[in-house]
Design an enzyme around this catalytic site. Structure first.
Site, short mmCIF file in Angstrom:
data_model
loop_
_atom_site.label_atom_id
_atom_site.label_comp_id
_atom_site.label_asym_id
_atom_site.label_seq_id
_atom_site.Cartn_x
_atom_site.Cartn_y
_atom_site.Cartn_z
N GLY A 42 0.84 -1.19 0.00
CA GLY A 42 0.00 0.00 0.00
C GLY A 42 0.87 1.24 0.00
N GLN A 47 2.96 10.03 1.16
CA GLN A 47 4.26 9.37 1.27
C GLN A 47 5.19 9.72 0.12
OE1 GLN A 47 2.31 5.34 2.19
NE2 GLN A 47 4.34 5.20 3.15
N CYS A 95 6.09 -0.21 7.18
CA CYS A 95 5.73 0.94 6.36
C CYS A 95 6.93 1.35 5.51
CB CYS A 95 5.30 2.09 7.26
SG CYS A 95 4.80 3.58 6.38
N LEU A 96 6.69 1.68 4.26
CA LEU A 96 7.78 2.14 3.39
C LEU A 96 8.41 3.43 3.90
CD1 LEU A 96 6.24 1.40 -0.14
CD2 LEU A 96 7.96 0.06 1.11
N HIS A 137 -4.31 1.47 7.58
CA HIS A 137 -2.92 1.95 7.62
C HIS A 137 -2.74 3.11 6.63
CE1 HIS A 137 1.56 1.28 7.93
NE2 HIS A 137 1.48 1.94 6.78
N GLU A 138 -3.22 2.91 5.40
CA GLU A 138 -3.07 3.96 4.38
C GLU A 138 -3.96 5.16 4.69
OE1 GLU A 138 -0.54 3.73 2.54
OE2 GLU A 138 -0.20 1.62 2.99
N HIS A 141 -2.27 7.56 6.91
CA HIS A 141 -1.32 8.46 6.24
C HIS A 141 -2.01 9.74 5.76
CE1 HIS A 141 2.47 6.37 6.18
NE2 HIS A 141 1.90 5.26 5.76
#
Length: 176
Positions: A42, A47, A95-96, A137-138, A141
């Site tokens: 995701g 991000q 997470c990226l 999660h997304e 963000h």
């Protein structure tokens, strides 16, 4: 085109994203290209430095490893979480934007959501399992929330030095 993923310490990751009024398919292409290179499941527009309420989900990497996971790609625009279950689940999230860090995070097991897809069709549905986890999660963000904000204070204290190191790296990258 692959975009640079912002890392922990970037002020952009703590900002609230704005609703999308003029949808850009180029943004979605950049998100999917970046996700493919970075290897995640995701990615939210903030991000990559775009403060718009857009994120993507791709369960392909999970489905490759686990045949019980449905493989799909999804574009989510201007999402809302309209209902959450009382039942919760724990999952080891990463997470990226916080590379090499994974922590157990508690979230509602299922959620009811409303969003628009890439064709600007309104979607209202109930989701659960891994899709609900990724969606939440997304979604966080877009609200300026990172998964480490959802872990226990004790775990956060234990990983504080790792987070400080990531913050320093992010600051130095910004200067360079």
């Amino acid at each position: 085109m692959k975009a640079k993923v912002l890392t922990y310490g970037s002020p952009t990751l703590r900002k609230h994203a704005e609703d999308v009024s003029d949808f850009s398919s180029e943004l979605v292409k950049n998100l999917f290209d970046t996700l493919a290179v970075e290897g995640g499941i995701g990615l939210a527009a903030p991000q990559i430095g775009v403060l718009q309420r857009v994120f993507i989900i791709s369960t392909e990497p999970l489905a490759d490893d686990d045949s019980s996971v449905e493989s799909f790609k999804r574009v989510v625009i201007n999402p809302e979480i309209t209902e959450v279950s009382k039942e919760i689940s724990m999952y080891n999230e990463g997470c990226l934007s916080i590379p090499e860090l994974f922590e157990m995070v508690e979230r509602p097991k299922s959620i009811r959501v409303r969003y628009f897809d890439e064709n600007m069709n309104e979607i209202c549905r109930q989701i659960d399992g891994i899709e609900a986890r990724i969606f939440q999660h997304e979604y966080d963000h877009l609200e300026g929330i990172l998964f480490v904000d959802r872990i226990s204070p004790i775990r956060k204290a234990i990983i504080a030095n790792k987070l400080k190191r990531l913050h320093r790296i992010s600051k130095n990258a910004k200067r360079g």
